[in-house]
Design a protein around this motif. Structure first.
Motif, PDB file in Angstrom:
ATOM      1  N   ALA A 189      -7.020  17.892   4.475  1.00  8.38           N
ATOM      2  CA  ALA A 189      -7.571  18.912   3.875  1.00  8.38           C
ATOM      3  C   ALA A 189      -8.445  18.375   2.737  1.00  8.38           C
ATOM      4  O   ALA A 189      -8.480  17.247   2.189  1.00  8.38           O
ATOM      5  CB  ALA A 189      -6.554  19.500   3.124  1.00  8.38           C
ATOM      6  N   LEU A 190      -9.714  19.249   2.463  1.00 11.22           N
ATOM      7  CA  LEU A 190     -10.523  18.858   1.349  1.00 11.22           C
ATOM      8  C   LEU A 190     -10.074  19.617   0.049  1.00 11.22           C
ATOM      9  O   LEU A 190     -10.273  20.499  -0.229  1.00 11.22           O
ATOM     10  CB  LEU A 190     -11.781  19.379   1.874  1.00 11.22           C
ATOM     11  CG  LEU A 190     -12.949  18.698   2.919  1.00 11.22           C
ATOM     12  CD1 LEU A 190     -13.980  19.531   3.283  1.00 11.22           C
ATOM     13  CD2 LEU A 190     -13.132  17.279   2.443  1.00 11.22           C
ATOM     14  N   VAL A 191      -9.450  18.348  -0.780  1.00 11.52           N
ATOM     15  CA  VAL A 191      -8.789  18.921  -1.997  1.00 11.52           C
ATOM     16  C   VAL A 191      -9.246  18.232  -3.149  1.00 11.52           C
ATOM     17  O   VAL A 191      -9.993  17.302  -2.963  1.00 11.52           O
ATOM     18  CB  VAL A 191      -7.297  18.761  -1.711  1.00 11.52           C
ATOM     19  CG1 VAL A 191      -6.536  19.462  -0.774  1.00 11.52           C
ATOM     20  CG2 VAL A 191      -6.863  17.259  -1.706  1.00 11.52           C
ATOM     21  N   PRO A 192      -9.168  18.991  -4.450  1.00  7.65           N
ATOM     22  CA  PRO A 192      -9.641  18.401  -5.418  1.00  7.65           C
ATOM     23  C   PRO A 192      -9.032  16.738  -5.574  1.00  7.65           C
ATOM     24  O   PRO A 192      -7.936  16.678  -5.421  1.00  7.65           O
ATOM     25  CB  PRO A 192      -9.333  19.172  -6.673  1.00  7.65           C
ATOM     26  CG  PRO A 192      -9.003  20.521  -6.023  1.00  7.65           C
ATOM     27  CD  PRO A 192      -8.573  20.262  -4.606  1.00  7.65           C
ATOM     28  N   GLY A 193      -9.954  15.944  -5.887  1.00 12.12           N
ATOM     29  CA  GLY A 193      -9.615  14.869  -6.096  1.00 12.12           C
ATOM     30  C   GLY A 193      -9.655  13.830  -4.765  1.00 12.12           C
ATOM     31  O   GLY A 193      -9.718  12.563  -4.643  1.00 12.12           O
ATOM     32  N   ARG A 194      -9.931  14.499  -3.595  1.00 12.81           N
ATOM     33  CA  ARG A 194     -10.034  13.959  -2.366  1.00 12.81           C
ATOM     34  C   ARG A 194      -8.982  12.687  -1.885  1.00 12.81           C
ATOM     35  O   ARG A 194      -9.540  11.837  -1.428  1.00 12.81           O
ATOM     36  CB  ARG A 194     -11.409  13.408  -2.141  1.00 12.81           C
ATOM     37  CG  ARG A 194     -12.537  14.424  -2.358  1.00 12.81           C
ATOM     38  CD  ARG A 194     -13.924  14.129  -2.134  1.00 12.81           C
ATOM     39  NE  ARG A 194     -14.306  13.035  -2.748  1.00 12.81           N
ATOM     40  CZ  ARG A 194     -15.732  12.481  -2.945  1.00 12.81           C
ATOM     41  NH1 ARG A 194     -16.518  12.997  -1.797  1.00 12.81           N
ATOM     42  NH2 ARG A 194     -16.011  11.715  -3.960  1.00 12.81           N
ATOM     43  N   ALA A 195      -7.822  13.101  -2.269  1.00 16.63           N
ATOM     44  CA  ALA A 195      -6.803  11.940  -2.104  1.00 16.63           C
ATOM     45  C   ALA A 195      -6.854  11.517  -0.243  1.00 16.63           C
ATOM     46  O   ALA A 195      -6.663  10.536  -0.237  1.00 16.63           O
ATOM     47  CB  ALA A 195      -5.396  12.356  -2.266  1.00 16.63           C
ATOM     48  N   CYS A 250     -18.943  14.333  -8.240  1.00 16.85           N
ATOM     49  CA  CYS A 250     -20.070  13.314  -8.532  1.00 16.85           C
ATOM     50  C   CYS A 250     -19.408  12.174  -9.603  1.00 16.85           C
ATOM     51  O   CYS A 250     -19.856  11.002  -9.143  1.00 16.85           O
ATOM     52  CB  CYS A 250     -21.055  14.034  -9.384  1.00 16.85           C
ATOM     53  SG  CYS A 250     -21.834  15.041  -8.504  1.00 16.85           S
ATOM     54  N   ARG A 251     -18.839  12.447 -10.529  1.00 16.20           N
ATOM     55  CA  ARG A 251     -18.039  11.367 -11.321  1.00 16.20           C
ATOM     56  C   ARG A 251     -17.202  10.631 -10.721  1.00 16.20           C
ATOM     57  O   ARG A 251     -17.227   9.069 -10.867  1.00 16.20           O
ATOM     58  CB  ARG A 251     -17.517  12.155 -12.595  1.00 16.20           C
ATOM     59  CG  ARG A 251     -17.131  10.947 -13.783  1.00 16.20           C
ATOM     60  CD  ARG A 251     -17.155  11.504 -14.855  1.00 16.20           C
ATOM     61  NE  ARG A 251     -18.434  12.159 -15.456  1.00 16.20           N
ATOM     62  CZ  ARG A 251     -19.406  11.443 -16.153  1.00 16.20           C
ATOM     63  NH1 ARG A 251     -19.408  10.071 -16.206  1.00 16.20           N
ATOM     64  NH2 ARG A 251     -20.662  11.948 -16.282  1.00 16.20           N
ATOM     65  N   GLN A 252     -16.429  10.997 -10.034  1.00 16.33           N
ATOM     66  CA  GLN A 252     -15.496  10.420  -8.990  1.00 16.33           C
ATOM     67  C   GLN A 252     -16.205   9.183  -8.150  1.00 16.33           C
ATOM     68  O   GLN A 252     -15.833   8.169  -8.007  1.00 16.33           O
ATOM     69  CB  GLN A 252     -14.690  11.242  -8.091  1.00 16.33           C
ATOM     70  CG  GLN A 252     -13.619  10.278  -7.287  1.00 16.33           C
ATOM     71  CD  GLN A 252     -13.032  11.180  -6.361  1.00 16.33           C
ATOM     72  OE1 GLN A 252     -13.724  11.965  -5.556  1.00 16.33           O
ATOM     73  NE2 GLN A 252     -11.640  11.079  -5.934  1.00 16.33           N
ATOM     74  N   ASP A 275     -18.790  26.488  -7.750  1.00 12.31           N
ATOM     75  CA  ASP A 275     -18.072  25.728  -8.765  1.00 12.31           C
ATOM     76  C   ASP A 275     -18.406  24.317  -9.267  1.00 12.31           C
ATOM     77  O   ASP A 275     -18.168  23.281  -8.686  1.00 12.31           O
ATOM     78  CB  ASP A 275     -16.786  25.116  -8.053  1.00 12.31           C
ATOM     79  CG  ASP A 275     -15.675  24.814  -9.014  1.00 12.31           C
ATOM     80  OD1 ASP A 275     -15.722  24.456  -9.959  1.00 12.31           O
ATOM     81  OD2 ASP A 275     -14.379  24.662  -8.406  1.00 12.31           O
ATOM     82  N   MET A 276     -19.270  24.437 -10.208  1.00  9.42           N
ATOM     83  CA  MET A 276     -19.920  23.127 -10.890  1.00  9.42           C
ATOM     84  C   MET A 276     -19.398  22.505 -11.506  1.00  9.42           C
ATOM     85  O   MET A 276     -19.310  21.064 -11.585  1.00  9.42           O
ATOM     86  CB  MET A 276     -21.240  23.789 -11.693  1.00  9.42           C
ATOM     87  CG  MET A 276     -22.293  24.390 -10.993  1.00  9.42           C
ATOM     88  SD  MET A 276     -22.979  23.752  -9.678  1.00  9.42           S
ATOM     89  CE  MET A 276     -23.765  22.623 -10.465  1.00  9.42           C
ATOM     90  N   ALA A 277     -18.200  23.033 -12.007  1.00 12.53           N
ATOM     91  CA  ALA A 277     -17.355  21.925 -12.812  1.00 12.53           C
ATOM     92  C   ALA A 277     -16.622  20.925 -11.675  1.00 12.53           C
ATOM     93  O   ALA A 277     -16.742  19.932 -12.066  1.00 12.53           O
ATOM     94  CB  ALA A 277     -16.229  22.626 -13.450  1.00 12.53           C
TER      95      ALA A 277
END
Length: 305
Positions: free
Chosen positions: A171-177, A215-217, A207-209
């Protein structure tokens, strides 16, 4: 912001925007966008029945020029497809007859060193090779792939995170674990052999946030920049992957401290309250080189406008 090897010229690659070759208006608009790199796409962004048209439009755009300081990369179709050989042949013809070849060719679905060798047979002289890292086999062969930089035009890894997640059934999830191991290993292999390495795309344009967080990750993981799918992503991406004013000021202080004759022969200094070793001097010089290269590119783009 990641740092390129100090023996290579600093080249800003904060933002690499995919532009579909089948969209002539997009190819024209790209001449005005604040992208470090333009990835003119013949592969995923082009439907099978539009491949020939897209190839012709990209070749016409390259012949017309006008992209200024932007680095131009063409993503071709694989040699195992019905279009790959014709893509390479068209770009070779431009390089030989028109002197308007792209800076690099981006080859998809590269999984083995033998794949690199097969592609290199079709890359025109003077054109760099970038490769997509987007299969499980590629992840297990990262060291062998990056090692081919020693005697081929290989210059950059580009993460194909959508394809990689698909192949992993992840899954493509926030944080990309699920992808972090593959991402980190790719950066490590690239750095071992002096390659540039670009992070994969972020799909939710609205979803720019979340985009800025990814990007920062990527920047914190060591990527040189990020591949993008929409012009609205350019400004935040360019900002995240560039050293900010405080970083530049501190880098100048580090260089000045080690350049001070009073500190000659010192391996460790205290700069702005921080323990600073010679490795930090190398980092500072590279940050300043990247900052200068970004400023020069921005000035060139402004002059074009």
């Amino acid at each position: 912001m990641s740092l390129q090897p100090s023996h290579k010229p600093a080249i800003p690659r904060r933002s690499a925007l995919y532009m579909p070759g089948a969209n002539a208006r997009a190819l024209d608009k790209a001449r005005t966008l604040d992208a470090d790199c333009l990835l003119l796409d013949l592969e995923d962004a082009v439907a099978p029945d539009a491949k020939t048209q897209a190839r012709g439009q990209i070749c016409a755009a390259l012949e017309a020029g006008g992209y200024g300081a932007r680095e131009i990369v063409v993503r071709v179709n694989g040699l195992d497809t019905a279009w790959g050989h014709d893509d390479f042949a068209a770009l070779a013809e431009l390089a030989a007859q028109k002197d308007c070849a792209p800076n690099a060719i981006l080859a998809p679905k590269i999984s083995t060193a033998a794949d690199i060798d097969a592609v290199c047979a079709h890359v025109p002289d003077g054109v760099a090779l970038w490769i997509m890292i987007e299969t499980p086999a590629a992840i297990f062969n990262l060291d062998a792939l990056a090692a081919r930089a020693g005697d081929t035009p290989l210059a950059c890894f580009v993460m194909g995170t959508n394809d990689l997640a698909k192949e992993m059934q992840a899954a493509l999830v926030p944080g990309r674990a699920p992808l972090q191991a593959a991402l980190s290993l790719s950066v490590l292999a690239a750095r071992r052999y002096g390659l540039c390495v670009l992070d994969g795309v972020f799909n939710d344009i609205a979803d720019m946030a979340a985009f800025e967080a990814e990007c920062r990750q990527g920047m914190e993981m060591g990527f040189d920049g990020k591949t993008l799918i929409h012009p609205s992503q350019l400004n935040p991406c360019n900002t995240v992957f560039a050293p900010d004013a405080a970083e530049i000021e501190h880098a100048r202080d580090v260089v000045a401290a080690f350049d001070d004759p009073a500190n000659a022969g010192q391996g460790v200094l205290k700069v702005n309250g921080k323990m600073t070793e010679l490795l930090h001097l190398d980092i500072a010089r590279q940050k300043l080189a990247i900052a200068d290269a970004i400023a020069a590119r921005s000035a060139a783009v402004t002059k074009e406008a």
